[in-house]
Design a protein around this motif. Structure first.
Motif, PDB file in Angstrom:
ATOM      1  N   LEU A 193       0.838  -1.194   0.000  1.00 22.20           N
ATOM      2  CA  LEU A 193       0.000   0.000   0.000  1.00 22.20           C
ATOM      3  C   LEU A 193       0.876   1.248   0.000  1.00 22.20           C
ATOM      4  O   LEU A 193       1.819   1.345   0.780  1.00 22.20           O
ATOM      5  N   LEU A 194       0.547   2.175  -0.892  1.00 22.33           N
ATOM      6  CA  LEU A 194       1.239   3.463  -0.969  1.00 22.33           C
ATOM      7  C   LEU A 194       0.241   4.570  -0.635  1.00 22.33           C
ATOM      8  O   LEU A 194      -0.945   4.468  -0.989  1.00 22.33           O
ATOM      9  N   PRO A 195       0.688   5.620   0.058  1.00 21.20           N
ATOM     10  CA  PRO A 195      -0.232   6.739   0.307  1.00 21.20           C
ATOM     11  C   PRO A 195      -0.726   7.336  -1.001  1.00 21.20           C
ATOM     12  O   PRO A 195      -0.001   7.390  -2.004  1.00 21.20           O
ATOM     13  N   LEU A 196      -1.970   7.776  -0.984  1.00 23.09           N
ATOM     14  CA  LEU A 196      -2.573   8.328  -2.182  1.00 23.09           C
ATOM     15  C   LEU A 196      -1.823   9.594  -2.614  1.00 23.09           C
ATOM     16  O   LEU A 196      -1.634  10.518  -1.837  1.00 23.09           O
ATOM     17  N   GLY A 197      -1.377   9.623  -3.874  1.00 22.48           N
ATOM     18  CA  GLY A 197      -0.662  10.769  -4.424  1.00 22.48           C
ATOM     19  C   GLY A 197       0.833  10.753  -4.189  1.00 22.48           C
ATOM     20  O   GLY A 197       1.519  11.689  -4.610  1.00 22.48           O
ATOM     21  N   LEU A 198       1.359   9.711  -3.526  1.00 23.68           N
ATOM     22  CA  LEU A 198       2.797   9.682  -3.219  1.00 23.68           C
ATOM     23  C   LEU A 198       3.630   9.569  -4.497  1.00 23.68           C
ATOM     24  O   LEU A 198       4.660  10.223  -4.627  1.00 23.68           O
ATOM     25  N   VAL A 199       3.183   8.750  -5.434  1.00 16.49           N
ATOM     26  CA  VAL A 199       3.983   8.521  -6.645  1.00 16.49           C
ATOM     27  C   VAL A 199       4.090   9.775  -7.493  1.00 16.49           C
ATOM     28  O   VAL A 199       4.988   9.870  -8.339  1.00 16.49           O
ATOM     29  N   PHE A 200       3.180  10.744  -7.300  1.00 19.94           N
ATOM     30  CA  PHE A 200       3.236  11.980  -8.080  1.00 19.94           C
ATOM     31  C   PHE A 200       4.109  13.039  -7.420  1.00 19.94           C
ATOM     32  O   PHE A 200       4.456  14.030  -8.062  1.00 19.94           O
ATOM     33  N   SER A 201       4.450  12.839  -6.147  1.00 19.28           N
ATOM     34  CA  SER A 201       5.222  13.847  -5.420  1.00 19.28           C
ATOM     35  C   SER A 201       6.692  13.472  -5.261  1.00 19.28           C
ATOM     36  O   SER A 201       7.461  14.287  -4.753  1.00 19.28           O
ATOM     37  N   LEU A 202       7.097  12.291  -5.678  1.00 23.82           N
ATOM     38  CA  LEU A 202       8.488  11.859  -5.563  1.00 23.82           C
ATOM     39  C   LEU A 202       9.038  11.498  -6.940  1.00 23.82           C
ATOM     40  O   LEU A 202       8.290  11.051  -7.813  1.00 23.82           O
ATOM     41  N   PRO A 203      10.345  11.646  -7.127  1.00 20.74           N
ATOM     42  CA  PRO A 203      10.943  11.210  -8.393  1.00 20.74           C
ATOM     43  C   PRO A 203      10.817   9.691  -8.548  1.00 20.74           C
ATOM     44  O   PRO A 203      10.705   8.946  -7.567  1.00 20.74           O
ATOM     45  N   PRO A 204      10.826   9.185  -9.787  1.00 20.64           N
ATOM     46  CA  PRO A 204      10.682   7.739 -10.003  1.00 20.64           C
ATOM     47  C   PRO A 204      11.758   6.921  -9.314  1.00 20.64           C
ATOM     48  O   PRO A 204      11.485   5.803  -8.858  1.00 20.64           O
ATOM     49  N   VAL A 205      13.004   7.457  -9.207  1.00 19.67           N
ATOM     50  CA  VAL A 205      14.072   6.676  -8.570  1.00 19.67           C
ATOM     51  C   VAL A 205      13.791   6.490  -7.080  1.00 19.67           C
ATOM     52  O   VAL A 205      14.093   5.437  -6.501  1.00 19.67           O
ATOM     53  N   GLN A 206      13.209   7.510  -6.433  1.00 18.88           N
ATOM     54  CA  GLN A 206      12.874   7.360  -5.013  1.00 18.88           C
ATOM     55  C   GLN A 206      11.676   6.429  -4.826  1.00 18.88           C
ATOM     56  O   GLN A 206      11.622   5.665  -3.860  1.00 18.88           O
ATOM     57  N   VAL A 207      10.727   6.491  -5.751  1.00 16.00           N
ATOM     58  CA  VAL A 207       9.605   5.538  -5.699  1.00 16.00           C
ATOM     59  C   VAL A 207      10.121   4.108  -5.868  1.00 16.00           C
ATOM     60  O   VAL A 207       9.664   3.185  -5.187  1.00 16.00           O
ATOM     61  N   GLU A 208      11.106   3.937  -6.733  1.00 14.23           N
ATOM     62  CA  GLU A 208      11.697   2.610  -6.916  1.00 14.23           C
ATOM     63  C   GLU A 208      12.365   2.128  -5.626  1.00 14.23           C
ATOM     64  O   GLU A 208      12.243   0.952  -5.251  1.00 14.23           O
ATOM     65  N   ALA A 209      13.075   3.038  -4.925  1.00 17.40           N
ATOM     66  CA  ALA A 209      13.717   2.655  -3.656  1.00 17.40           C
ATOM     67  C   ALA A 209      12.681   2.267  -2.613  1.00 17.40           C
ATOM     68  O   ALA A 209      12.867   1.301  -1.851  1.00 17.40           O
ATOM     69  N   ILE A 210      11.569   2.998  -2.563  1.00 21.67           N
ATOM     70  CA  ILE A 210      10.503   2.668  -1.601  1.00 21.67           C
ATOM     71  C   ILE A 210       9.918   1.296  -1.905  1.00 21.67           C
ATOM     72  O   ILE A 210       9.728   0.461  -1.012  1.00 21.67           O
ATOM     73  N   LEU A 211       9.617   1.047  -3.179  1.00 23.59           N
ATOM     74  CA  LEU A 211       9.053  -0.259  -3.558  1.00 23.59           C
ATOM     75  C   LEU A 211      10.046  -1.383  -3.272  1.00 23.59           C
ATOM     76  O   LEU A 211       9.651  -2.480  -2.845  1.00 23.59           O
ATOM     77  N   ALA A 212      11.334  -1.131  -3.496  1.00 26.64           N
ATOM     78  CA  ALA A 212      12.345  -2.149  -3.205  1.00 26.64           C
ATOM     79  C   ALA A 212      12.378  -2.487  -1.723  1.00 26.64           C
ATOM     80  O   ALA A 212      12.533  -3.657  -1.334  1.00 26.64           O
ATOM     81  N   HIS A 213      12.241  -1.476  -0.869  1.00 25.88           N
ATOM     82  CA  HIS A 213      12.225  -1.731   0.585  1.00 25.88           C
ATOM     83  C   HIS A 213      11.024  -2.589   0.973  1.00 25.88           C
ATOM     84  O   HIS A 213      11.151  -3.525   1.771  1.00 25.88           O
ATOM     85  N   GLU A 214       9.850  -2.295   0.413  1.00 21.02           N
ATOM     86  CA  GLU A 214       8.661  -3.080   0.756  1.00 21.02           C
ATOM     87  C   GLU A 214       8.764  -4.501   0.214  1.00 21.02           C
ATOM     88  O   GLU A 214       8.346  -5.462   0.865  1.00 21.02           O
ATOM     89  N   ILE A 215       9.324  -4.646  -0.975  1.00 23.07           N
ATOM     90  CA  ILE A 215       9.504  -5.988  -1.535  1.00 23.07           C
ATOM     91  C   ILE A 215      10.496  -6.778  -0.690  1.00 23.07           C
ATOM     92  O   ILE A 215      10.381  -8.007  -0.547  1.00 23.07           O
ATOM     93  N   ALA A 216      11.489  -6.085  -0.111  1.00 22.91           N
ATOM     94  CA  ALA A 216      12.441  -6.770   0.773  1.00 22.91           C
ATOM     95  C   ALA A 216      11.721  -7.396   1.961  1.00 22.91           C
ATOM     96  O   ALA A 216      12.069  -8.502   2.396  1.00 22.91           O
ATOM     97  N   HIS A 217      10.724  -6.721   2.505  1.00 17.44           N
ATOM     98  CA  HIS A 217       9.943  -7.306   3.603  1.00 17.44           C
ATOM     99  C   HIS A 217       9.269  -8.607   3.147  1.00 17.44           C
ATOM    100  O   HIS A 217       9.196  -9.578   3.905  1.00 17.44           O
ATOM    101  N   ILE A 218       8.744  -8.612   1.910  1.00 14.87           N
ATOM    102  CA  ILE A 218       8.059  -9.815   1.408  1.00 14.87           C
ATOM    103  C   ILE A 218       9.059 -10.928   1.171  1.00 14.87           C
ATOM    104  O   ILE A 218       8.798 -12.097   1.501  1.00 14.87           O
ATOM    105  N   VAL A 219      10.214 -10.615   0.598  1.00 20.98           N
ATOM    106  CA  VAL A 219      11.230 -11.635   0.334  1.00 20.98           C
ATOM    107  C   VAL A 219      11.687 -12.275   1.639  1.00 20.98           C
ATOM    108  O   VAL A 219      11.874 -13.499   1.728  1.00 20.98           O
ATOM    109  N   ARG A 220      11.858 -11.472   2.685  1.00 22.70           N
ATOM    110  CA  ARG A 220      12.360 -11.973   3.960  1.00 22.70           C
ATOM    111  C   ARG A 220      11.265 -12.584   4.843  1.00 22.70           C
ATOM    112  O   ARG A 220      11.537 -13.093   5.911  1.00 22.70           O
ATOM    113  N   ARG A 221       9.996 -12.513   4.370  1.00 17.33           N
ATOM    114  CA  ARG A 221       8.849 -13.024   5.144  1.00 17.33           C
ATOM    115  C   ARG A 221       8.792 -12.374   6.537  1.00 17.33           C
ATOM    116  O   ARG A 221       8.546 -13.029   7.546  1.00 17.33           O
ATOM    117  N   ASP A 222       9.009 -11.079   6.573  1.00 20.79           N
ATOM    118  CA  ASP A 222       9.030 -10.360   7.845  1.00 20.79           C
ATOM    119  C   ASP A 222       7.648 -10.268   8.483  1.00 20.79           C
ATOM    120  O   ASP A 222       7.528 -10.137   9.697  1.00 20.79           O
TER     121      ASP A 222
END
Length: 550
Positions: A193-222
């Motif tokens: 889940l991403l806050p509404l409008g977050l992807v429009f307020s950050l550069p794509p590279v920072q959005v990619e870093a955020i998504l990578a962090h959340e995917i890391a939680h899924i990979v690690r089964r946290d």
């Protein structure tokens, strides 16, 4: 308080009560061992710290379980004897019955309060369980309400990161107006889940870093480990040492996910900028939802670690603290031991009294004292310098934290402004959508009315065609009748049955033919009957009577 007497037997209350009491020193011992083990790892070894923390929690629960089973079996088998305090050195041995009277009295006094202790623990567990259930219900609400699909470009970026992380199962990504920070929810079917409008307020590279962090939680089964931690937090809600270990596990978990996110995106600076941009996003989330920023006091630590400012190992820091503590303790013990045989001192120069010695004697006494003062330990000087350096670094970090906090507040204000603009645009779009729907409904009504008119016109055209066909048929019948009459008149004149074509009477029926009042023979009747059927294209069924007068 006799709440437990309703649900638990006396043996169970005593076993559980003593298990809770023993868990206090057991948990403290596990926390000390965990602190010592973690001190052996450098701060860059976050995976080892995380595994050590999880093992410490599991080990603590295992010790409590073994203690409870051992106490329950022994108390049940020796119900006729007095309950004995379990030895600190062995969890499974009961001391000899010949204990001191004072120990027996203390044991009896503790046994008297065991139902009260178990009742308090039981009520606390119920409260924490209700809190956990409320958090699970809130997470279910997040999964089902306020969700909006992300753009195609963000979806492609999310799938690309999942493939890089080795995830090939279905993981959904949504925007939500109920969350303030990115987070992962779910175990078997996780969603991000991403806050509404977050992807429009950050550069794509920072959005990619955020998504990578959340995917890391899924990979690690946290999420699964976090739920198990929540259960242990309920059981040991009263134990600060266990809760400290659990908090340390959650803190290190975020560092591990940061490391994996940096591996996925290949750039730590973008993750640092993303952390700074989301620093003011706070939500009162429970411990079973994994948020991106974590708690606010951890944010600066994560950014500092990504910036490479935490290169010093925790072992060195722990040793410095241990040495400083040992030196202070040694100084304290020295002062205490020397205070008994030290003679009373004479003030050198008290302004309120006259000095018993002249000034030269005072200077000689001061020099004697200075000569007999022990030299300062070089290690003490080194540790003082280290403390000053650490204080300077902490002051610098605190200043940077204040600057970052101001920057985060500015970005938060800007984010709120953009959010307000976005909501205004969304309201305008909704209003335009309602107007469009009203116009579409009006257009559909007009189309239905037009179709009704077209159907009515089609029916009128069909009726007109039927009338036209009837007119044509009638006209055709009239024409055929005129042709027949002209032919009959000629044939009658030719056969000599009439003398004047303009003055005669003619009656033809299926059975007879009468001309000018005279019935004609059958052969003449058949001739004109066949002539009628030939010209009229129909059989003669009714009588036909024609009167022709001048």
């Amino acid at each position: 308080m006799r709440v437990t007497g309703i649900f638990f037997s006396e043996h169970l209350i005593h076993s559980l009560g003593w298990t809770l009491l023993h868990s206090i020193w057991q948990g403290s011992l596990v926390a000390i061992l965990f602190f010592m083990v973690v001190g052996l790892f450098d701060r860059t070894w976050m995976k080892a710290r995380y595994v050590a923390g999880v093992c410490a929690l599991v080990f603590m629960f295992g010790i409590s379980l073994v203690t409870f089973i051992s106490l329950f079996n022994q108390i049940a088998s020796e119900s006729t004897q007095a309950y004995n305090i379990i030895s600190l050195g062995s969890l499974g041995n009961i001391s000899n019955l010949g204990v001191a009277a004072t120990a027996s009295g203390l044991r009896a006094e503790v046994n008297r309060y065991l139902p009260f202790i178990v009742s308090l623990w039981y009520v606390g567990c119920l409260f924490m369980s209700v809190r956990l259930a409320g958090g699970c219900w809130y997470n279910h609400r997040l999964r089902t309400r306020g969700l909006k699909s992300v753009s195609v470009s963000i979806t492609r970026l999310f799938i690309s990161i999942c493939r890089r992380a080795g995830l090939f199962r279905s993981i959904r990504l949504f925007e939500s107006n109920l969350v303030k920070v990115p987070q992962v929810i779910g175990i078997l079917k996780p969603i991000v889940l991403l806050p509404l409008g977050l992807v429009f307020s950050l550069p794509p590279v920072q959005v990619e870093a955020i998504l990578a962090h959340e995917i890391a939680h899924i990979v690690r089964r946290d999420y699964l480990i976090n739920m198990l931690q929540s259960v242990l937090d309920i059981v040991y809600f009263y134990h600060p040492a266990v809760r400290w270990i659990s908090a340390e596990v959650r803190r290190v978990r975020e560092h591990c996910c940061d490391d994996l996110a940096v591996t996925l995106v290949g750039n730590s600076s973008q993750l640092m900028k993303a952390l700074a941009s989301l620093g003011e996003y706070t939500m009162k989330n429970r411990q079973y939802a994994l948020a991106f920023t974590g708690q606010r006091y951890q944010l600066f630590e994560r950014i500092s670690r990504l910036a490479g400012r935490s290169a010093r190992s925790s072992l060195q820091t722990g040793l410095v603290g241990f040495m400083i503590t040992a030196i202070m303790l040694a100084i304290l013990l020295t002062n205490i031991s020397s205070s008994a045989d030290t003679p009373p001192t004479i003030p050198l120069n008290d302004p309120g009294t006259e000095s018993p010695l002249p000034e030269p004697a005072i200077f000689l006494a001061q020099e004697a004292v200075e000569q007999h003062e022990p030299d300062l330990d070089p290690k003490m000087i080194e540790h003082d310098a280290e403390l000053e350096r650490l204080n300077a670094e902490l002051a610098k970090l605190d200043e940077e934290l204040h600057k970052m906090d101001a920057e985060l507040k500015r970005k938060d204000a800007e984010m709120q402004r953009k959010d307000a603009e976005f909501r205004e645009i969304e309201a305008q779009l909704q209003l335009q959508e309602k107007e469009l729907q009203a116009k579409e409904a009006e257009l559909r009504a007009k189309e239905a009315e037009l179709q009704a008119h077209e159907q009515a016109l089609s029916r009128h055209e069909s009726d007109l065609k039927d009338v036209e066909i009837d007119l044509i048929d009638h006209q055709t019948q009239l024409n055929l009748e005129d042709i027949f009459l002209d032919r009959v008149k000629d044939e009658l004149y030719r056969d000599g049955l009439i003398g004047d074509k303009n003055d005669y009477t003619f009656e033809l029926t299926p059975k007879k033919l009468i001309v000018n009042g005279h019935k004609q023979p059958a052969e003449v009747h058949n001739k004109y009957k066949a002539l009628y059927e030939e010209l009229r294209h129909q059989k003669l069924t009714t009588g036909l009577k024609i009167t022709q007068t001048p």
